[in-house]
Design a protein around this motif. Structure first.
Motif, PDB file in Angstrom:
ATOM      1  N   GLY A 292     103.605  45.219  80.852  1.00  0.00           N
ATOM      2  CA  GLY A 292     102.937  46.521  80.889  1.00  0.00           C
ATOM      3  C   GLY A 292     102.603  46.878  82.330  1.00  0.00           C
ATOM      4  O   GLY A 292     101.459  46.780  82.767  1.00  0.00           O
ATOM      5  N   ARG A 293     103.584  47.310  83.078  1.00  0.00           N
ATOM      6  CA  ARG A 293     103.508  47.357  84.542  1.00  0.00           C
ATOM      7  C   ARG A 293     102.410  48.283  85.047  1.00  0.00           C
ATOM      8  O   ARG A 293     101.731  47.963  86.018  1.00  0.00           O
ATOM      9  CB  ARG A 293     104.854  47.753  85.136  1.00  0.00           C
ATOM     10  N   TRP A 294     102.231  49.475  84.431  1.00  0.00           N
ATOM     11  CA  TRP A 294     101.248  50.409  84.971  1.00  0.00           C
ATOM     12  C   TRP A 294      99.835  49.886  84.785  1.00  0.00           C
ATOM     13  O   TRP A 294      99.021  49.890  85.713  1.00  0.00           O
ATOM     14  CB  TRP A 294     101.404  51.785  84.319  1.00  0.00           C
ATOM     15  N   ASP A 295      99.519  49.410  83.591  1.00  0.00           N
ATOM     16  CA  ASP A 295      98.198  48.826  83.368  1.00  0.00           C
ATOM     17  C   ASP A 295      98.003  47.577  84.219  1.00  0.00           C
ATOM     18  O   ASP A 295      96.887  47.267  84.634  1.00  0.00           O
ATOM     19  CB  ASP A 295      98.003  48.486  81.889  1.00  0.00           C
ATOM     20  N   TYR A 296      99.091  46.838  84.456  1.00  0.00           N
ATOM     21  CA  TYR A 296      98.983  45.620  85.255  1.00  0.00           C
ATOM     22  C   TYR A 296      98.601  45.952  86.700  1.00  0.00           C
ATOM     23  O   TYR A 296      97.757  45.281  87.302  1.00  0.00           O
ATOM     24  CB  TYR A 296     100.303  44.857  85.213  1.00  0.00           C
ATOM     25  N   ILE A 297      99.212  47.002  87.256  1.00  0.00           N
ATOM     26  CA  ILE A 297      98.839  47.426  88.606  1.00  0.00           C
ATOM     27  C   ILE A 297      97.380  47.865  88.636  1.00  0.00           C
ATOM     28  O   ILE A 297      96.622  47.522  89.550  1.00  0.00           O
ATOM     29  CB  ILE A 297      99.780  48.542  89.085  1.00  0.00           C
ATOM     30  N   PHE A 298      96.988  48.643  87.641  1.00  0.00           N
ATOM     31  CA  PHE A 298      95.584  49.055  87.516  1.00  0.00           C
ATOM     32  C   PHE A 298      94.668  47.833  87.459  1.00  0.00           C
ATOM     33  O   PHE A 298      93.641  47.774  88.155  1.00  0.00           O
ATOM     34  CB  PHE A 298      95.439  49.935  86.269  1.00  0.00           C
ATOM     35  N   SER A 299      95.026  46.836  86.678  1.00  0.00           N
ATOM     36  CA  SER A 299      94.195  45.645  86.556  1.00  0.00           C
ATOM     37  C   SER A 299      94.148  44.850  87.864  1.00  0.00           C
ATOM     38  O   SER A 299      93.111  44.280  88.217  1.00  0.00           O
ATOM     39  CB  SER A 299      94.709  44.749  85.424  1.00  0.00           C
ATOM     40  N   TYR A 300      95.267  44.790  88.589  1.00  0.00           N
ATOM     41  CA  TYR A 300      95.283  44.111  89.893  1.00  0.00           C
ATOM     42  C   TYR A 300      94.247  44.749  90.811  1.00  0.00           C
ATOM     43  O   TYR A 300      93.461  44.055  91.467  1.00  0.00           O
ATOM     44  CB  TYR A 300      96.684  44.207  90.492  1.00  0.00           C
ATOM     45  N   ILE A 301      94.233  46.091  90.870  1.00  0.00           N
ATOM     46  CA  ILE A 301      93.268  46.792  91.725  1.00  0.00           C
ATOM     47  C   ILE A 301      91.847  46.500  91.265  1.00  0.00           C
ATOM     48  O   ILE A 301      90.963  46.160  92.070  1.00  0.00           O
ATOM     49  CB  ILE A 301      93.533  48.305  91.696  1.00  0.00           C
ATOM     50  N   LYS A 302      91.611  46.628  89.956  1.00  0.00           N
ATOM     51  CA  LYS A 302      90.260  46.468  89.419  1.00  0.00           C
ATOM     52  C   LYS A 302      89.745  45.043  89.592  1.00  0.00           C
ATOM     53  O   LYS A 302      88.603  44.830  90.007  1.00  0.00           O
ATOM     54  CB  LYS A 302      90.241  46.868  87.942  1.00  0.00           C
ATOM     55  N   THR A 303      90.590  44.062  89.280  1.00  0.00           N
ATOM     56  CA  THR A 303      90.163  42.669  89.360  1.00  0.00           C
ATOM     57  C   THR A 303      89.860  42.261  90.796  1.00  0.00           C
ATOM     58  O   THR A 303      88.880  41.553  91.064  1.00  0.00           O
ATOM     59  CB  THR A 303      91.257  41.756  88.777  1.00  0.00           C
ATOM     60  N   LEU A 304      90.676  42.737  91.727  1.00  0.00           N
ATOM     61  CA  LEU A 304      90.543  42.341  93.135  1.00  0.00           C
ATOM     62  C   LEU A 304      89.867  43.426  93.970  1.00  0.00           C
ATOM     63  O   LEU A 304      90.057  43.483  95.188  1.00  0.00           O
ATOM     64  CB  LEU A 304      91.926  42.004  93.705  1.00  0.00           C
ATOM     65  N   ARG A 305      89.049  44.243  93.341  1.00  0.00           N
ATOM     66  CA  ARG A 305      88.438  45.394  94.029  1.00  0.00           C
ATOM     67  C   ARG A 305      87.571  44.983  95.207  1.00  0.00           C
ATOM     68  O   ARG A 305      87.392  45.755  96.148  1.00  0.00           O
ATOM     69  CB  ARG A 305      87.598  46.188  93.022  1.00  0.00           C
ATOM     70  N   GLY A 306      87.019  43.783  95.170  1.00  0.00           N
ATOM     71  CA  GLY A 306      86.164  43.329  96.252  1.00  0.00           C
ATOM     72  C   GLY A 306      86.884  42.596  97.363  1.00  0.00           C
ATOM     73  O   GLY A 306      86.245  42.140  98.319  1.00  0.00           O
ATOM     74  N   HIS A 307      88.194  42.487  97.263  1.00  0.00           N
ATOM     75  CA  HIS A 307      88.973  41.706  98.225  1.00  0.00           C
ATOM     76  C   HIS A 307      89.658  42.660  99.201  1.00  0.00           C
ATOM     77  O   HIS A 307      90.668  43.290  98.875  1.00  0.00           O
ATOM     78  CB  HIS A 307      89.992  40.834  97.495  1.00  0.00           C
ATOM     79  N   HIS A 308      89.144  42.731 100.417  1.00  0.00           N
ATOM     80  CA  HIS A 308      89.632  43.699 101.393  1.00  0.00           C
ATOM     81  C   HIS A 308      91.078  43.434 101.821  1.00  0.00           C
ATOM     82  O   HIS A 308      91.745  44.347 102.317  1.00  0.00           O
ATOM     83  CB  HIS A 308      88.728  43.685 102.630  1.00  0.00           C
ATOM     84  N   ASP A 309      91.548  42.217 101.639  1.00  0.00           N
ATOM     85  CA  ASP A 309      92.894  41.882 102.083  1.00  0.00           C
ATOM     86  C   ASP A 309      93.955  42.152 101.013  1.00  0.00           C
ATOM     87  O   ASP A 309      95.127  41.836 101.216  1.00  0.00           O
ATOM     88  CB  ASP A 309      92.958  40.411 102.502  1.00  0.00           C
ATOM     89  N   ARG A 310      93.557  42.750  99.895  1.00  0.00           N
ATOM     90  CA  ARG A 310      94.520  42.965  98.806  1.00  0.00           C
ATOM     91  C   ARG A 310      94.520  44.416  98.316  1.00  0.00           C
ATOM     92  O   ARG A 310      94.735  44.698  97.135  1.00  0.00           O
ATOM     93  CB  ARG A 310      94.235  42.000  97.654  1.00  0.00           C
ATOM     94  N   VAL A 311      94.271  45.337  99.232  1.00  0.00           N
ATOM     95  CA  VAL A 311      94.310  46.758  98.907  1.00  0.00           C
ATOM     96  C   VAL A 311      95.765  47.204  98.787  1.00  0.00           C
ATOM     97  O   VAL A 311      96.571  46.933  99.679  1.00  0.00           O
ATOM     98  CB  VAL A 311      93.576  47.584  99.981  1.00  0.00           C
ATOM     99  N   LEU A 312      96.098  47.901  97.712  1.00  0.00           N
ATOM    100  CA  LEU A 312      97.476  48.333  97.495  1.00  0.00           C
ATOM    101  C   LEU A 312      97.775  49.633  98.227  1.00  0.00           C
ATOM    102  O   LEU A 312      96.897  50.479  98.399  1.00  0.00           O
ATOM    103  CB  LEU A 312      97.736  48.540  96.001  1.00  0.00           C
ATOM    104  N   PRO A 313      99.043  49.814  98.639  1.00  0.00           N
ATOM    105  CA  PRO A 313      99.459  51.114  99.180  1.00  0.00           C
ATOM    106  C   PRO A 313      99.547  52.139  98.049  1.00  0.00           C
ATOM    107  O   PRO A 313      99.251  51.839  96.892  1.00  0.00           O
ATOM    108  CB  PRO A 313     100.833  50.816  99.778  1.00  0.00           C
ATOM    109  N   GLU A 314      99.970  53.351  98.384  1.00  0.00           N
ATOM    110  CA  GLU A 314     100.025  54.400  97.362  1.00  0.00           C
ATOM    111  C   GLU A 314     100.991  54.012  96.253  1.00  0.00           C
ATOM    112  O   GLU A 314     101.927  53.223  96.436  1.00  0.00           O
ATOM    113  CB  GLU A 314     100.427  55.733  97.990  1.00  0.00           C
ATOM    114  N   ARG A 315     100.745  54.615  95.102  1.00  0.00           N
ATOM    115  CA  ARG A 315     101.421  54.205  93.869  1.00  0.00           C
ATOM    116  C   ARG A 315     102.937  54.233  93.964  1.00  0.00           C
ATOM    117  O   ARG A 315     103.618  53.333  93.441  1.00  0.00           O
ATOM    118  CB  ARG A 315     100.950  55.117  92.728  1.00  0.00           C
ATOM    119  N   SER A 316     103.510  55.232  94.624  1.00  0.00           N
ATOM    120  CA  SER A 316     104.970  55.348  94.682  1.00  0.00           C
ATOM    121  C   SER A 316     105.620  54.159  95.372  1.00  0.00           C
ATOM    122  O   SER A 316     106.812  53.882  95.165  1.00  0.00           O
ATOM    123  CB  SER A 316     105.379  56.647  95.392  1.00  0.00           C
ATOM    124  N   GLN A 317     104.851  53.439  96.184  1.00  0.00           N
ATOM    125  CA  GLN A 317     105.383  52.281  96.904  1.00  0.00           C
ATOM    126  C   GLN A 317     105.165  50.967  96.155  1.00  0.00           C
ATOM    127  O   GLN A 317     105.713  49.934  96.553  1.00  0.00           O
ATOM    128  CB  GLN A 317     104.728  52.198  98.290  1.00  0.00           C
TER     129      GLN A 317
END
Length: 547
Positions: A292-317
């Protein structure tokens, strides 16, 4: 309009025959919708009450465990493979037999549960249709009742729909229809219109229980399940709760153990570390896992929201070629095939571009390349959001797969570590990417608040999962405080305000779906984005505004 008819209540053993100490009181209903009396009979309500009585305490405990786990992640911890379940991962075992009806799932279509969609999806030529009460349906009481009635009538073969323009939609013969798989809402959601002991009932148990009560035996006779997609699980314990609830339903409805079959969506980051464990917890009834790729990306952001070194680029990338997503996909294939289960690929959200042939051709080429990548990696099938993409998915898999599936592709070459699943992404944030996230959030929320959970925006079919990526990215970018766009512009709240200023007039001029809820959508996005803590799901505060 879809016809409302009285549903025959299934013949079930009396609830007093179930292991219990008392008969729970019937739920209280706080809303009315056409056709609900045919569904919510005293017998059906008694069945829902039993599910609530037996499983609600465990659900609450598991949701509390989620919150505690997130506190640890916010404090700097990272997800990892569990030490206490190492034996499950190391031992040799297989899941149960896959039903004949599910052996070929190369092209699956997903969508909401309104009558027109149900007919079109079942008639689409896809192998399976996932009827989605979760991310594609705005859970108004009317939508939920209409969806349950539509699925019941579809199973009976009587579903018809006539549009306001007078066009009539009818089902093809049963042998030509896609196999039905139902996705109930996730464990985190409540159904506020059904109350037990003064509290809202689990939306999961409501969707699942009502569907099972009215349809499970009819589907079992047809050798069509019932089959389910289970969303947003985070642990083997959450999977085990579903297993117990389904075993209870089987006994209550007089079905053999293991009659109900499931596919689990691996759409949370914690679940990626427990694939073996989830398969094991559901081993008598699970047939596969899905990326479930879209929810998985959402969960990656949410789970690691406090980790400054794991901020994702914009969605298209953030494509499936990003290392952390490639690792997730390949680990899922290896894990599933080792256990004799399917490894389903992710969603293609594109919809045809009718007024630009060149742009449409480019978009379809990207879909074809993505589906070919999935087939070559070893996936057994994939998802599409529009019937026009079904031939593209089929053709991509036909170039690689000679039979019904790829269970023999074991991917023993794959070795995935915790670091691989957590690897930061490389990319940028552009003005267009930032403004696009704002627009998607506002447009989707406006439509959702107006009762529509699946919305075409810029030739992509957006649902709650894709809107969640946009919403959580905005929060993460703005709250880290030191990020910049690719041209050096600071990523700050002034940028958000500028993006919002001209949006209402532009969207009203375009007469978008949900136009009357634009101001409500902007206010909700404003509150969610400015909040000090990232909200778990945008649908939780938005649900309070639904009828």
């Amino acid at each position: 309009m879809v016809a409302v008819q009285q549903l025959a209540a299934p013949q079930t053993p009396p609830m007093s025959a179930q292991p219990q100490t008392f008969q729970p009181a019937l739920p209280t209903l706080t809303a009315q919708a056409p056709g609900q009396d045919a569904l919510l009979t005293p017998e059906a309500l008694a069945f829902l009450a039993e599910l609530h009585h037996h499983f609600e305490p465990s659900r609450r405990q598991l949701l509390d465990a989620r919150r505690q786990r997130q506190v640890a992640f916010d404090a700097g911890a990272l997800p990892d493979f569990r030490a206490d379940t190492a034996a499950i991962r190391a031992d040799d075992w297989k899941v149960g037999t896959i039903p004949t009806a599910l052996l070929r799932r190369q092209a699956e279509i997903t969508g909401p549960v309104d009558p027109k969609m149900v007919i079109n999806a079942l008639n689409s030529g896809a192998d399976c249709y996932m009827a989605d009460f979760e991310d594609s349906t705005a859970p108004t009481w009317g939508n939920l009742i209409e969806g349950q009635l539509a699925l019941h009538d579809a199973i009976a073969g009587t579903l018809e729909f006539t549009s306001d323009a007078g066009k009539t939609y009818r089902l093809r013969p049963e042998s030509e229809r896609a196999v039905l798989i139902v996705r109930p809402r996730g464990w985190h959601l409540d159904e506020k219109h059904v109350r037990m002991d003064g509290a809202a009932m689990s939306a999961s148990l409501f969707d699942f229980g009502l569907f099972c009560f009215h349809n499970a035996r009819a589907l079992a006779v047809k050798d069509r399940g019932p089959y389910f997609y289970l969303p947003k699980l985070q642990s083997m314990e959450e999977a085990a709760l579903w297993d117990r609830a389904m075993a209870f339903a089987e006994e209550a409805l007089g079905l053999p153990h293991g009659q109900l079959k499931v596919t689990v969506l691996v759409e949370t980051l914690p679940a990626a570390f427990e694939m073996d464990e989830i398969l094991h917890a559901l081993r008598d009834r699970i047939v596969g896992l899905n990326c479930g790729r879209w929810d998985y990306i959402f969960s990656y952001i949410k789970t690691l929201r406090g980790h400054h070194d794991r901020v994702l680029p914009e969605r298209s990338q953030v494509t499936m070629t990003q290392p952390f997503l490639k690792a997730y996909s390949e680990l899922l294939i290896k894990t599933c095939h080792r256990r004799g289960a399917f490894a389903m690929g992710g969603m293609a959200a594109q919809i045809p571009i009718s007024n630009d042939a060149e742009a449409n051709a480019r978009a379809l080429e990207r879909v074809s390349a993505d589906k070919l990548r999935e087939a070559k990696a070893g996936h057994d099938g994939t998802w599409v959001a529009h019937p026009a993409l079904i031939p593209i998915a089929r053709d991509a898999f036909a170039t690689v797969v000679t039979g019904d599936n790829q269970l023999d592709v074991l991917r023993e070459d794959v070795e995935v570590s915790a670091a691989d699943l957590l690897r930061p992404s490389i990319g940028t944030i552009t003005h267009a990417g930032f403004d696009g996230n704002v627009e998607v959030c506002v447009r989707y929320l406006a439509a959702w608040l107006d009762g529509n959970g699946c919305v075409p925006i810029h030739h992509l079919m957006e649902d709650a999962a894709t809107a969640e990526i946009a919403r959580t990215q905005l929060w993460q970018w703005l709250h880290h405080g030191s990020l910049h766009l690719d041209d050096g512009t600071p990523l700050d709240f002034a940028l958000l305000e500028r993006a919002l200023i001209g949006l209402p007039s532009r969207l009203r001029a375009a007469n978008i779906p949900g136009i009357n809820r634009i101001d409500d959508a902007i206010a909700l996005l404003h509150d969610l984005t400015y909040a000090d803590t990232l909200a778990d799901f945008l649908t939780l505060p938005a649900y309070a505004q639904l009828p």
